[in-house]
Design a protein around this motif. Structure first.
Motif, PDB file in Angstrom:
ATOM      1  N   ILE A 184      34.181  13.680 109.570  1.00  0.00           N
ATOM      2  CA  ILE A 184      35.259  13.941 108.901  1.00  0.00           C
ATOM      3  C   ILE A 184      35.708  15.577 109.458  1.00  0.00           C
ATOM      4  O   ILE A 184      34.829  16.329 109.276  1.00  0.00           O
ATOM      5  CB  ILE A 184      35.211  13.981 107.406  1.00  0.00           C
ATOM      6  N   VAL A 185      36.733  15.832 109.826  1.00  0.00           N
ATOM      7  CA  VAL A 185      37.222  17.158 110.134  1.00  0.00           C
ATOM      8  C   VAL A 185      38.184  17.787 109.301  1.00  0.00           C
ATOM      9  O   VAL A 185      39.027  17.282 108.841  1.00  0.00           O
ATOM     10  CB  VAL A 185      37.802  17.002 111.849  1.00  0.00           C
ATOM     11  N   ILE A 186      37.526  18.948 108.678  1.00  0.00           N
ATOM     12  CA  ILE A 186      38.442  19.792 107.931  1.00  0.00           C
ATOM     13  C   ILE A 186      38.989  20.958 108.168  1.00  0.00           C
ATOM     14  O   ILE A 186      38.105  21.959 108.730  1.00  0.00           O
ATOM     15  CB  ILE A 186      37.261  19.980 106.543  1.00  0.00           C
ATOM     16  N   ALA A 187      40.279  20.902 108.495  1.00  0.00           N
ATOM     17  CA  ALA A 187      40.922  22.135 108.979  1.00  0.00           C
ATOM     18  C   ALA A 187      40.803  23.432 107.803  1.00  0.00           C
ATOM     19  O   ALA A 187      40.438  22.989 106.702  1.00  0.00           O
ATOM     20  CB  ALA A 187      42.212  21.764 109.450  1.00  0.00           C
ATOM     21  N   GLY A 188      41.160  24.534 108.362  1.00  0.00           N
ATOM     22  CA  GLY A 188      41.475  25.671 107.503  1.00  0.00           C
ATOM     23  C   GLY A 188      42.509  25.969 106.700  1.00  0.00           C
ATOM     24  O   GLY A 188      43.597  25.089 106.792  1.00  0.00           O
ATOM     25  N   HIS A 189      42.628  27.119 106.384  1.00  0.00           N
ATOM     26  CA  HIS A 189      43.710  27.477 105.552  1.00  0.00           C
ATOM     27  C   HIS A 189      45.265  27.383 106.255  1.00  0.00           C
ATOM     28  O   HIS A 189      45.241  27.929 107.490  1.00  0.00           O
ATOM     29  CB  HIS A 189      43.424  29.009 104.988  1.00  0.00           C
ATOM     30  N   ASP A 190      46.259  27.097 105.662  1.00  0.00           N
ATOM     31  CA  ASP A 190      47.498  26.989 106.120  1.00  0.00           C
ATOM     32  C   ASP A 190      47.706  26.198 107.395  1.00  0.00           C
ATOM     33  O   ASP A 190      48.554  26.045 108.421  1.00  0.00           O
ATOM     34  CB  ASP A 190      47.939  28.577 106.641  1.00  0.00           C
ATOM     35  N   SER A 191      46.506  25.259 107.672  1.00  0.00           N
ATOM     36  CA  SER A 191      46.629  24.067 108.650  1.00  0.00           C
ATOM     37  C   SER A 191      47.612  23.000 108.207  1.00  0.00           C
ATOM     38  O   SER A 191      47.860  23.083 106.970  1.00  0.00           O
ATOM     39  CB  SER A 191      45.378  23.599 108.869  1.00  0.00           C
ATOM     40  N   SER A 192      48.147  22.279 109.178  1.00  0.00           N
ATOM     41  CA  SER A 192      48.809  21.031 108.509  1.00  0.00           C
ATOM     42  C   SER A 192      48.523  19.751 109.482  1.00  0.00           C
ATOM     43  O   SER A 192      47.896  20.200 110.633  1.00  0.00           O
ATOM     44  CB  SER A 192      50.355  21.302 108.808  1.00  0.00           C
ATOM     45  N   TRP A 193      48.893  18.738 109.018  1.00  0.00           N
ATOM     46  CA  TRP A 193      48.597  17.431 109.977  1.00  0.00           C
ATOM     47  C   TRP A 193      49.740  16.406 109.906  1.00  0.00           C
ATOM     48  O   TRP A 193      50.373  16.204 108.649  1.00  0.00           O
ATOM     49  CB  TRP A 193      47.294  16.946 109.395  1.00  0.00           C
ATOM     50  N   ASP A 194      50.203  15.945 110.852  1.00  0.00           N
ATOM     51  CA  ASP A 194      51.279  14.945 110.900  1.00  0.00           C
ATOM     52  C   ASP A 194      50.728  13.439 110.666  1.00  0.00           C
ATOM     53  O   ASP A 194      51.720  12.629 110.594  1.00  0.00           O
ATOM     54  CB  ASP A 194      51.920  15.152 112.309  1.00  0.00           C
ATOM     55  N   GLY A 195      49.482  13.210 110.311  1.00  0.00           N
ATOM     56  CA  GLY A 195      49.043  11.920 110.204  1.00  0.00           C
ATOM     57  C   GLY A 195      48.516  11.208 111.258  1.00  0.00           C
ATOM     58  O   GLY A 195      48.178   9.907 110.903  1.00  0.00           O
ATOM     59  N   ARG A 196      48.681  11.936 112.517  1.00  0.00           N
ATOM     60  CA  ARG A 196      48.214  11.049 113.714  1.00  0.00           C
ATOM     61  C   ARG A 196      46.705  10.895 113.719  1.00  0.00           C
ATOM     62  O   ARG A 196      46.136  11.728 113.317  1.00  0.00           O
ATOM     63  CB  ARG A 196      48.686  11.927 114.920  1.00  0.00           C
ATOM     64  N   PRO A 197      46.392   9.692 114.066  1.00  0.00           N
ATOM     65  CA  PRO A 197      45.008   9.438 113.753  1.00  0.00           C
ATOM     66  C   PRO A 197      43.992  10.013 115.007  1.00  0.00           C
ATOM     67  O   PRO A 197      44.776  10.237 115.910  1.00  0.00           O
ATOM     68  CB  PRO A 197      44.714   7.914 113.487  1.00  0.00           C
ATOM     69  N   ALA A 198      42.606  10.180 114.737  1.00  0.00           N
ATOM     70  CA  ALA A 198      42.049  10.583 115.954  1.00  0.00           C
ATOM     71  C   ALA A 198      41.646   9.367 116.831  1.00  0.00           C
ATOM     72  O   ALA A 198      42.032   8.365 116.664  1.00  0.00           O
ATOM     73  CB  ALA A 198      40.700  10.897 115.543  1.00  0.00           C
ATOM     74  N   VAL A 199      41.517   9.573 118.132  1.00  0.00           N
ATOM     75  CA  VAL A 199      41.170   8.760 119.219  1.00  0.00           C
ATOM     76  C   VAL A 199      40.188   7.774 118.968  1.00  0.00           C
ATOM     77  O   VAL A 199      40.348   6.570 119.104  1.00  0.00           O
ATOM     78  CB  VAL A 199      41.122   9.294 120.483  1.00  0.00           C
ATOM     79  N   ASP A 200      39.052   8.292 118.294  1.00  0.00           N
ATOM     80  CA  ASP A 200      37.956   7.673 118.077  1.00  0.00           C
ATOM     81  C   ASP A 200      37.862   6.698 116.766  1.00  0.00           C
ATOM     82  O   ASP A 200      38.181   7.890 115.721  1.00  0.00           O
ATOM     83  CB  ASP A 200      36.660   8.259 118.148  1.00  0.00           C
TER      84      ASP A 200
END
Length: 536
Positions: free
Chosen positions: A268-284
């Protein structure tokens, strides 16, 4: 000359004696600044005051006291440093002028000193570096102001700038030596640094009183410079936001490539402050992005916006626990956590709350270095650092005007760090039984870490700024090696040196036992012991 050196060395020695007597390990490097040239001396005073006041009356009384002390002391230093053969103004004039300069310095430097308090709260080096730059720009103007009448006209001489910058170097080296010196020998170092301050007072006063040439003699350069520096205190917030921010869909290589078979974990990859994510899944399929909004009805992490990262660490930890359980059930594999900055703090908090779980490996990228070293109460409450808190709110409110995503010194993430500061100061980089851990530290973290011990887990250090490690090939290779079971540790030789060089310019930490908000925590105070991971 002898009287000048005694006056310059005396207060530094007294402060160092007091700091040693109370065992205040982390603040010992600040003592030489008490007799430094303008504005390092006021920067010293204001950092102590902004951290160590517990009400508005205390702050206002302290501000008046340090202004009077600073004005009288610098008037004496100026009078004793006056060059031979040059008419000296009356002592009364010098006292009045230096009191005026002390009051002006308090106004001009206070926004920058409060940024150093913000650094002490979040442990982010950008705030520390931002607070130092104006000190270097202000010093020739304020040093000239305490010596001559029409100081606001014309550019200071290059000699005055050079001697003032040399004082910065002397203070930096003195702080480094003190942080590496055991016991009461630090008093000797502080005394020698005070003597050096006295010699530099003599040079700077001479350069201000008898300049070789004044350029732009009719132009009011000083008011323009001071106004720009005040405006810069607001702009600094935006610059820090740009430097630190990882806005957009942050995708480190582990999300974009398949994991080697020798890696046994799901990640599980946990990004930092003010990051965002569009919901695109990881390759693996074994890799997931942590969502600061949680899971949907099908158990998939939900896309999130930058504002969602402002939630408290505890609430993020609850979401992480649910996602860990779901990923473990889906894959049947042990879990590894890869967290950056705020994400590293979420991962470490999870280990503290749930040490026995399916998590077997944790990689902390750019974790905050002993955050929570200062405090300010929530709006409407009194307590330690109340004035610093309101000054930070004003700076952030002005800096937020052009931003879509607003940051606040009272957002839940920051307040949760303040509430649990003893844990984060003492245990962020401490081992957890049954979990393999490693911290990937950019070299700039050395300036963030206060003097003393900072890690008891393996560290891998690379030249980089905060948040700049993920994506570096060397770091990515070590990630895979660590997950595959290899021992990975590479401390850099220069790290300890940089840590000591930053010691003089950090705000003094608030002693944990003074703050009733922290009374329930049974944690060691690294500010007093220089050690981490010890129970109180």
């Amino acid at each position: 000359m002898r009287a000048l050196l005694i006056l310059a060395a005396g207060p530094a020695v007294v402060e160092e004696v007091v700091l040693n007597a109370v065992g205040f390990h982390a603040a010992r490097g600040l003592a030489p600044q008490v007799t430094a040239v303008w504005p390092y001396d006021s920067y010293h005073d204001l950092r102590w005051l902004l951290v160590y006041h517990d009400s508005w009356p205390t702050f206002l009384f302290g501000l008046l006291a340090v202004t009077l002390f600073r004005g009288v002391l610098t008037a004496g230093l100026t009078a004793l440093a006056w060059p031979d053969g040059t008419p000296r103004p009356p002592l009364g004039w010098l006292v009045r002028r230096n009191l005026e300069v002390a009051a002006l310095a308090a106004v001009i430097i206070s926004p920058w000193a409060v940024l150093s308090v913000a650094f002490a709260v979040v442990g982010l080096s950008w705030y520390l570096l931002a607070s130092l730059v104006p000190m270097l720009l202000l010093t020739p103007f304020l040093q000239r102001a305490g010596v001559v009448g029409r100081w606001w006209r014309g550019l200071p001489s290059i000699e005055l700038l050079g001697w003032s910058l040399l004082n910065f170097a002397v203070l930096t080296i003195a702080g480094a030596v003190i942080s590496a010196t055991p016991g009461w020998w630090t008093v000797v170092v502080s005394g020698l640094a005070g003597v050096a301050n006295g010699l530099l007072w003599r040079q700077t006063v001479a350069a201000a009183a008898v300049p070789r040439r004044v350029r732009l003699a009719r132009v009011p350069v000083a008011p323009i410079a001071l106004a720009l520096i005040l405006v810069g205190a607001v702009m600094a917030q935006s610059l820090i936001h740009v430097a630190v921010g990882r806005s957009g869909d942050w995708r480190p290589p582990v999300l974009a490539t398949r994991l080697p078979e020798r890696v046994p974990h799901a990640i599980i990859v946990i990004a930092g402050h003010d990051s965002s994510w569009d919901g695109r899944p990881a390759v693996d399929p074994r890799v997931e992005r942590f969502s600061y909004r949680g899971l949907d009805a099908k158990g998939h992490p939900v896309a999130y916006r930058a504002e969602d990262t402002h939630r408290s660490v505890a609430s993020s930890t609850v979401l992480l626990a649910a996602q860990i359980d779901r990923l473990h059930r889906r894959t049947g594999r042990p879990i590894a956590l890869l967290g950056q900055s705020e994400g590293a703090m979420v991962a470490r908090t999870y280990l503290e709350l749930l040490p026995r779980s399916s998590v077997e490996a944790v990689l902390l990228f750019s974790p905050l270095a002993q955050p929570g070293r200062a405090y300010y109460p929530p709006p409407g409450h009194s307590g330690w650092g109340v004035a610093a808190g309101w000054e930070l709110r004003i700076l952030f409110a002005l800096a937020n005007l052009p931003r879509r995503v607003k940051n606040s010194p009272d957002e839940p993430f920051v307040r949760s760090v303040l509430a649990d500061a003893p844990f984060y100061r003492n245990r962020t980089l401490c081992p957890v039984p049954g979990v393999r851990m490693i911290a990937f530290l950019p070299t700039v973290t050395a300036a963030e870490a206060p003097p003393g011990e900072y890690a008891r887990i393996p560290v891998y250090q690379l030249p980089a700024f905060h948040g700049g490690l993920v994506g570096r090939q060397a770091a990515e290779e070590r990630v895979v090696d660590f997950l595959a079971g290899d021992l990975t540790s590479r401390p850099r030789r220069e790290y300890a040196l940089f840590q000591r060089l930053g010691a003089a310019w950090q705000a003094p930490p608030l002693v944990q036992s003074l703050n009733p908000i922290w009374a329930a925590h049974r944690e060691n105070d690294p500010a007093l012991t220089g050690r981490i991971c010890d129970a109180r």
